[in-house]
Design an enzyme around this catalytic site. Structure first.
Site, PDB file in Angstrom:
ATOM      1  N   TYR A  35       0.833  -1.211   0.000  1.00 34.25           N
ATOM      2  CA  TYR A  35       0.000   0.000   0.000  1.00 34.25           C
ATOM      3  C   TYR A  35       0.872   1.266   0.000  1.00 34.25           C
ATOM      4  CZ  TYR A  35      -3.766   3.145   1.588  1.00 34.25           C
ATOM      5  OH  TYR A  35      -4.676   4.161   1.715  1.00 34.25           O
ATOM      6  N   ALA A  44       3.967   1.577  -0.992  1.00 34.18           N
ATOM      7  CA  ALA A  44       4.668   1.700  -2.280  1.00 34.18           C
ATOM      8  C   ALA A  44       3.714   2.268  -3.335  1.00 34.18           C
ATOM      9  CB  ALA A  44       5.200   0.344  -2.726  1.00 34.18           C
ATOM     10  N   SER A  45       2.454   1.800  -3.315  1.00 35.74           N
ATOM     11  CA  SER A  45       1.499   2.303  -4.312  1.00 35.74           C
ATOM     12  C   SER A  45       1.237   3.794  -4.098  1.00 35.74           C
ATOM     13  CB  SER A  45       0.185   1.507  -4.257  1.00 35.74           C
ATOM     14  OG  SER A  45      -0.575   1.834  -3.102  1.00 35.74           O
ATOM     15  N   LYS A  46       1.110   4.212  -2.835  1.00 33.47           N
ATOM     16  CA  LYS A  46       0.775   5.611  -2.564  1.00 33.47           C
ATOM     17  C   LYS A  46       1.988   6.535  -2.777  1.00 33.47           C
ATOM     18  CE  LYS A  46      -3.587   5.014  -1.528  1.00 33.47           C
ATOM     19  NZ  LYS A  46      -4.627   5.505  -2.443  1.00 33.47           N
ATOM     20  N   ILE A  94      -8.733   7.889   8.616  1.00 31.76           N
ATOM     21  CA  ILE A  94     -10.075   8.441   8.373  1.00 31.76           C
ATOM     22  C   ILE A  94     -11.107   7.337   8.599  1.00 31.76           C
ATOM     23  CG2 ILE A  94     -11.519   9.700   6.716  1.00 31.76           C
ATOM     24  CD1 ILE A  94      -8.793  11.104   7.417  1.00 31.76           C
TER      25      ILE A  94
HETATM   26  P1  NAI Z   1     -13.583   2.794   0.906  1.00 26.18           P
HETATM   27  O1  NAI Z   1     -13.145   1.375   0.860  1.00 26.18           O
HETATM   28  O2  NAI Z   1     -14.629   3.206   1.867  1.00 26.18           O
HETATM   29  O3  NAI Z   1     -14.067   3.269  -0.560  1.00 26.18           O
HETATM   30  C1  NAI Z   1     -13.338   2.944  -1.709  1.00 26.18           C
HETATM   31  C2  NAI Z   1     -14.245   3.008  -2.920  1.00 26.18           C
HETATM   32  O4  NAI Z   1     -13.446   2.628  -4.058  1.00 26.18           O
HETATM   33  C3  NAI Z   1     -15.425   2.016  -2.850  1.00 26.18           C
HETATM   34  O5  NAI Z   1     -16.595   2.608  -3.327  1.00 26.18           O
HETATM   35  C4  NAI Z   1     -14.965   0.876  -3.742  1.00 26.18           C
HETATM   36  O6  NAI Z   1     -16.022   0.134  -4.331  1.00 26.18           O
HETATM   37  C5  NAI Z   1     -14.125   1.615  -4.790  1.00 26.18           C
HETATM   38  N1  NAI Z   1     -13.153   0.737  -5.428  1.00 26.18           N
HETATM   39  C6  NAI Z   1     -12.317  -0.139  -4.825  1.00 26.18           C
HETATM   40  N2  NAI Z   1     -11.596  -0.798  -5.741  1.00 26.18           N
HETATM   41  C7  NAI Z   1     -11.993  -0.333  -6.954  1.00 26.18           C
HETATM   42  C8  NAI Z   1     -11.604  -0.633  -8.289  1.00 26.18           C
HETATM   43  N3  NAI Z   1     -10.705  -1.572  -8.562  1.00 26.18           N
HETATM   44  N4  NAI Z   1     -12.204   0.052  -9.302  1.00 26.18           N
HETATM   45  C9  NAI Z   1     -13.161   0.982  -9.044  1.00 26.18           C
HETATM   46  N5  NAI Z   1     -13.552   1.297  -7.804  1.00 26.18           N
HETATM   47  C10 NAI Z   1     -12.985   0.648  -6.772  1.00 26.18           C
HETATM   48  O7  NAI Z   1     -12.235   3.599   1.096  1.00 26.18           O
HETATM   49  P2  NAI Z   1     -11.937   5.120   1.575  1.00 26.18           P
HETATM   50  O8  NAI Z   1     -11.439   5.076   2.965  1.00 26.18           O
HETATM   51  O9  NAI Z   1     -13.044   6.009   1.208  1.00 26.18           O
HETATM   52  O10 NAI Z   1     -10.666   5.406   0.657  1.00 26.18           O
HETATM   53  C11 NAI Z   1     -10.669   6.262  -0.469  1.00 26.18           C
HETATM   54  C12 NAI Z   1      -9.232   6.558  -0.835  1.00 26.18           C
HETATM   55  O11 NAI Z   1      -8.584   7.180   0.265  1.00 26.18           O
HETATM   56  C13 NAI Z   1      -8.400   5.320  -1.169  1.00 26.18           C
HETATM   57  O12 NAI Z   1      -7.531   5.607  -2.241  1.00 26.18           O
HETATM   58  C14 NAI Z   1      -7.610   5.092   0.100  1.00 26.18           C
HETATM   59  O13 NAI Z   1      -6.405   4.406  -0.144  1.00 26.18           O
HETATM   60  C15 NAI Z   1      -7.378   6.516   0.542  1.00 26.18           C
HETATM   61  N6  NAI Z   1      -7.042   6.672   1.954  1.00 26.18           N
HETATM   62  C16 NAI Z   1      -7.929   6.297   2.932  1.00 26.18           C
HETATM   63  C17 NAI Z   1      -7.582   6.443   4.259  1.00 26.18           C
HETATM   64  C18 NAI Z   1      -8.495   6.046   5.382  1.00 26.18           C
HETATM   65  O14 NAI Z   1      -8.059   6.108   6.529  1.00 26.18           O
HETATM   66  N7  NAI Z   1      -9.727   5.675   5.134  1.00 26.18           N
HETATM   67  C19 NAI Z   1      -6.270   6.988   4.640  1.00 26.18           C
HETATM   68  C20 NAI Z   1      -5.431   7.346   3.534  1.00 26.18           C
HETATM   69  C21 NAI Z   1      -5.822   7.194   2.261  1.00 26.18           C
END
Ligand code: NAI
Length: 249
Positions: free
Chosen positions: A157, A159-161, A190
């Site tokens: 994760y 590395a990707s970010k 979050i």
């Molecule tokens: P979440 O899991 O609640 O929502 C992710 C959304 O992306 C979902 O609607 C899911 O269906 C969609 N998704 C997943 N894989 C997919 C794919 N292959 N193609 C199309 N859609 C896809 O996650 P959240 O927490 O809202 O995360 C959003 C972004 O924020 C992500 O990039 C995550 O890495 C990043 N992030 C989140 C943090 C956290 O603490 N929640 C912290 C740092 C970054």
């Protein structure tokens, strides 16, 4: 708060969590919205119901951001439905497959890199021609503080970010002269579905390290993303903004 009238925006992973909060704020500002997601019908229905109070268009395409063919088709259709216009791209879709490196499977590595990093490449490349033709566009990539400082159990994760951050800075240099800005946000911890499943002992370890003394909400990340997508940040490009309650300090 923001004025996005006559703007067309694409949010990946917009059906829930941070992406959904971004969709709602952009729509509140008057933007027409497209979402690319793999989430279920129930999530889409829920978002449609919520958006019905704004007078904006909502297009939802089921596509996996890691699949270049699916992304290309979905984005071609979206741009066509938006009459050839696309102003804002929010690369938000992301996943985790946490494991210590010694135990990490090749599939756990490949899947995270494919969705989080190649997904950003796929979606950005498919949108860029339209933005270059318009001589105007804004891209916001959702990275993570883990891409800046690392985290045990998240080599794939982080590395990707970190890759997303390098991508952001390089693309900002490539397309700045074309009127296109590219920035990233690096959220901390979050409260979303992604973090809800984490064991209590991890939460209890992280919480004392956050100066604001609490985890963040999706809307608190969305408001910075939306600001980056607005003209209020018109002289900002290639930047990475941490949104983490001070965890990076
Ligand atoms: P979440 O899991 O609640 O929502 C992710 C959304 O992306 C979902 O609607 C899911 O269906 C969609 N998704 C997943 N894989 C997919 C794919 N292959 N193609 C199309 N859609 C896809 O996650 P959240 O927490 O809202 O995360 C959003 C972004 O924020 C992500 O990039 C995550 O890495 C990043 N992030 C989140 C943090 C956290 O603490 N929640 C912290 C740092 C970054």
């Amino acid at each position: 708060m923001f004025d996005f009238k006559n703007k067309k925006a694409l949010v990946t992973g917009g059906l829930r969590g941070i992406g959904r909060a971004v969709v709602l704020m952009l729509a509140e500002g008057g933007a027409d919205i497209a979402v690319i997601d793999i989430g279920g019908e129930e999530l889409e229905k829920n978002l449609r119901d919520e958006l019905s109070k704004f007078d904006v268009q909502l297009i939802v395409k089921r596509a996996d951001v890691s699949n270049s063919r699916e992304v290309k088709t979905a984005i071609e259709e979206i741009i066509q439905e938006f009459n050839g216009q696309l102003d804002i791209l929010i690369n938000n879709a992301g996943i985790t497959r946490d494991n210590l490196l010694l135990r990490m499977s090749e599939d756990e590595w490949d899947k995270v890199i494919a969705v989080n990093l190649k997904g950003v490449f796929n979606c950005t490349q498919a949108c860029l021609k339209t933005m270059i033709r318009q001589k105007n566009g804004v891209i916001v990539n959702v990275a993570s503080i883990v891409g800046l400082k690392g985290n045990a159990g998240q080599t794939n994760y982080s590395a990707s970010k970190a890759g997303v951050i390098g991508f952001t800075k390089s693309l900002a240099k490539e397309v700045g002269s074309r009127g296109i800005r590219v920035n990233a946000v690096a959220p901390g911890f979050i409260e979303t579905e992604m973090t809800r499943s984490l064991p209590n002992e991890i939460r209890e370890k992280v919480l004392p390290l956050i100066p604001l003394g609490r985890f963040g909400q999706a809307e608190e990340v969305a408001s910075v993303i939306v600001w980056l997508a607005s003209d209020f940040s018109s002289y900002l490009t290639g930047e990475v903004i941490s949104i983490d309650g001070g965890l990076m300090l």
